[in-house]
Motif scaffolding. Structure first.
Motif, PDB file in Angstrom:
ATOM      1  N   THR A 334       0.852  -1.193   0.000  1.00  0.00           N
ATOM      2  CA  THR A 334       0.000   0.000   0.000  1.00  0.00           C
ATOM      3  C   THR A 334       0.886   1.241   0.000  1.00  0.00           C
ATOM      4  N   PRO A 335       0.451   2.328  -0.613  1.00  0.00           N
ATOM      5  CA  PRO A 335       1.293   3.528  -0.700  1.00  0.00           C
ATOM      6  C   PRO A 335       1.609   4.085   0.685  1.00  0.00           C
ATOM      7  N   PRO A 336       2.882   4.406   0.941  1.00  0.00           N
ATOM      8  CA  PRO A 336       3.254   4.951   2.260  1.00  0.00           C
ATOM      9  C   PRO A 336       2.654   6.322   2.562  1.00  0.00           C
ATOM     10  N   ARG A 337       2.468   7.165   1.541  1.00  0.00           N
ATOM     11  CA  ARG A 337       1.863   8.498   1.714  1.00  0.00           C
ATOM     12  C   ARG A 337       2.510   9.291   2.846  1.00  0.00           C
ATOM     13  N   GLY A 338       3.835   9.293   2.867  1.00  0.00           N
ATOM     14  CA  GLY A 338       4.560  10.093   3.842  1.00  0.00           C
ATOM     15  C   GLY A 338       4.633   9.511   5.237  1.00  0.00           C
ATOM     16  N   ALA A 339       4.326   8.220   5.417  1.00  0.00           N
ATOM     17  CA  ALA A 339       4.394   7.607   6.744  1.00  0.00           C
ATOM     18  C   ALA A 339       5.783   7.805   7.348  1.00  0.00           C
ATOM     19  N   ALA A 340       5.831   8.333   8.567  1.00  0.00           N
ATOM     20  CA  ALA A 340       7.097   8.643   9.226  1.00  0.00           C
ATOM     21  C   ALA A 340       7.611   7.414   9.971  1.00  0.00           C
ATOM     22  N   ILE A 341       8.852   7.043   9.704  1.00  0.00           N
ATOM     23  CA  ILE A 341       9.454   5.878  10.348  1.00  0.00           C
ATOM     24  C   ILE A 341      10.849   6.232  10.852  1.00  0.00           C
TER      25      ILE A 341
END
Length: 498
Positions: A334-341
């Motif tokens: 699924t697209p990360p869409r800017g997920a911060a890790i």
């Protein structure tokens, strides 16, 4: 791609000389004559647990040939005699080991079945307990010159378990009332540990009463040198006779006659936190997997001195490639869409920070927002095991403890595993690992291990990227050092200087 910028030659020499001058053991009492008979050893990681044999420090004691186990392993992982001369299975749950006669601990006390039972009983009660005992209910008792080991359920790998350096047999004097263990002067091997200077140096002398014959070297002078450039420079300068884990960036700078490269059961893996943070979502874990180009890492970071991973188990186990099938049922990305890790690793292995930098770029290209954390391993392990990071790059030995991958699969990927950085708790994985653990040695067990590997890979909790090779530096004066893919043996009774 992240590329190296090598130091100019003069700068490298100056920097190396400054590092070497401060970190290598110098014995003020050594003479020119006896110095030639002592092995100078540069090691990667300093002790993290005071050289407790119940920790990973046990592998240092093993590589120095100072602490020994009841059972040994041959090159194929088959069990052989050690401090036990033989064994037999007496029931589904019980095994009987005959203790080798005539063995004396370095403190002068004799090896007996009681002393072996003392070690095993303390290992079971240790907190944390040795990884090799994860999920194993084990008790030991002495009957004459025999040690009777009983498990809570049938365990076909009891002999291999007892080969783990974390179950090395030490004299009773090693064990303190507060639960700590002091291995100084308490082993049985050809070299007696006589002094440890914190995380800087260690000194071992030849133990002339060794049951297996007199060692050819007079002793071992150990320096702990986390800096890979310094370890390689030590071989060039003569400050060390043997240097473990030479960084691939330095290998090309050394005389080819001083370098040995051996495929090893060590996998560079990206562990993803499945319990908290963005990677609870299997789709995002799949997106991270698809973002990684392992070939790029092998070519760029490891300069071809590694192998692209097809699974958790690498070319040091040829049967794994022969029987492996692709995992099924993986989640779609699924697209990360800017997920911060937060992506973390440690600096002790020189390549890992660079791997993390390449991964950061690829994950950001895929749509993640990445913060990177790099520390020495001693200062990051606790946080990694506590789930403080979303992703962790780990160089992990897969058959280190028993010569069998089940212990690694259990400790790293089951619900109660003691080294479960991915925080994975999946019933299908637990069942697959349990099935493998109960299988008898042979083709059936290997098939069950590969089924457990596939169950782990299906979750994308761990993304294997590449399999490392042992790159060891040996001065041309060194004869007989071990090149052990399992990193258990290094200086042996036969290792010496020309």
């Amino acid at each position: 791609m992240h590329l190296r910028s090598p130091l100019p030659a003069l700068a490298l020499v100056v920097a190396s000389s400054l590092v070497l001058g401060g970190c290598f053991a110098q014995d003020p009492n050594a003479t020119a004559g006896d110095a030639g008979g002592r092995i100078k050893l540069a090691m990667l990681q300093p002790p993290r647990s005071g050289l407790s044999p119940f920790s990973d420090d046990a592998f240092k004691l093993s590589r120095w040939s100072t602490a020994e186990t009841l059972v040994t392993l041959d090159a194929d992982g088959n069990a052989g005699p050690g401090l036990a001369t033989g064994w037999r299975r007496t029931s589904d749950l019980a095994w009987e080991f005959t203790v080798r006669p005539g063995v004396t601990f370095h403190d002068g006390t004799p090896l007996t079945a009681d002393s072996a039972v003392n070690t095993l009983t303390r290992a079971v009660a240790a907190s944390p307990k040795p990884r090799i005992l994860d999920g194993v209910a084990l008790t030991a008792r002495a009957e004459g010159d025999r040690v009777v080991v009983t498990t809570g359920e049938p365990d076909p790998l009891v002999p291999q378990r007892l080969s783990s350096p974390q179950l090395a047999i030490l004299a009773a004097s090693a064990y303190r009332p507060d639960g700590s263990v002091d291995p100084v002067g308490t082993g049985t091997g050809p070299f007696r540990l006589v002094a440890v200077n914190g995380t800087t140096t260690a000194t071992l002398d030849r133990h002339d009463g060794y049951w297996g014959g007199r060692a050819r070297a007079a002793g071992i002078d150990v320096s702990f040198v986390p800096d890979g450039t310094a370890r390689a420079a030590a071989i060039r300068s003569g400050e060390a006779h043997i240097a473990e884990a030479v960084p691939v960036s330095q290998a090309a700078l050394l005389d080819p006659a001083t370098i040995t490269e051996v495929p090893m059961p060590r996998t560079n893996t990206l562990y993803l936190n499945t319990q908290a943070g963005p990677f609870r979502d299997a789709g995002l874990r799949a997106a991270a997997r698809e973002a990684i180009d392992a070939g790029e890492l092998v070519r760029g970071v490891y300069e071809g001195r590694a192998d692209v991973a097809a699974g958790l188990l690498g070319p040091a186990l040829p049967w794994a490639a022969e029987g492996r099938t692709a995992p099924t049922g993986r989640a779609a990305a699924t697209p990360p869409r800017g997920a911060a890790i937060t992506l973390a690793t440690f600096s002790d292995r020189a390549e890992l920070p660079e791997v993390a930098s390449v991964l950061q770029q690829r994950l950001e290209d895929a749509g993640f927002a990445v913060e990177q954390v790099v520390r020495e391993y001693a200062h990051i392990e606790e946080d990694a095991l506590a789930g403080e990071f979303d992703a962790f790059v780990l160089s992990r030995a897969t058959v280190l403890d028993s010569g069998d991958p089940v212990a690694y699969l259990r400790s790293d990927f089951t619900c109660d595993g003691s080294f479960n950085i991915a925080r994975l708790c999946d019933p299908a994985v637990d069942e697959a690992v349990r099935t493998a653990s109960l299988a008898e040695a042979g083709d059936g067990r290997r098939a069950a291990i590969l089924a457990a590997e596939a169950a782990v890979l299906r979750t994308d909790a761990a993304i294997p990227m590449l399999h490392e090779r042992v790159v060891q530096g040996d001065a041309t004066s060194v004869v007989g050092s071990a090149k052990d893919p399992r990193e258990r043996v290094l200086v042996t009774v036969d290792t010496h200087l020309r």
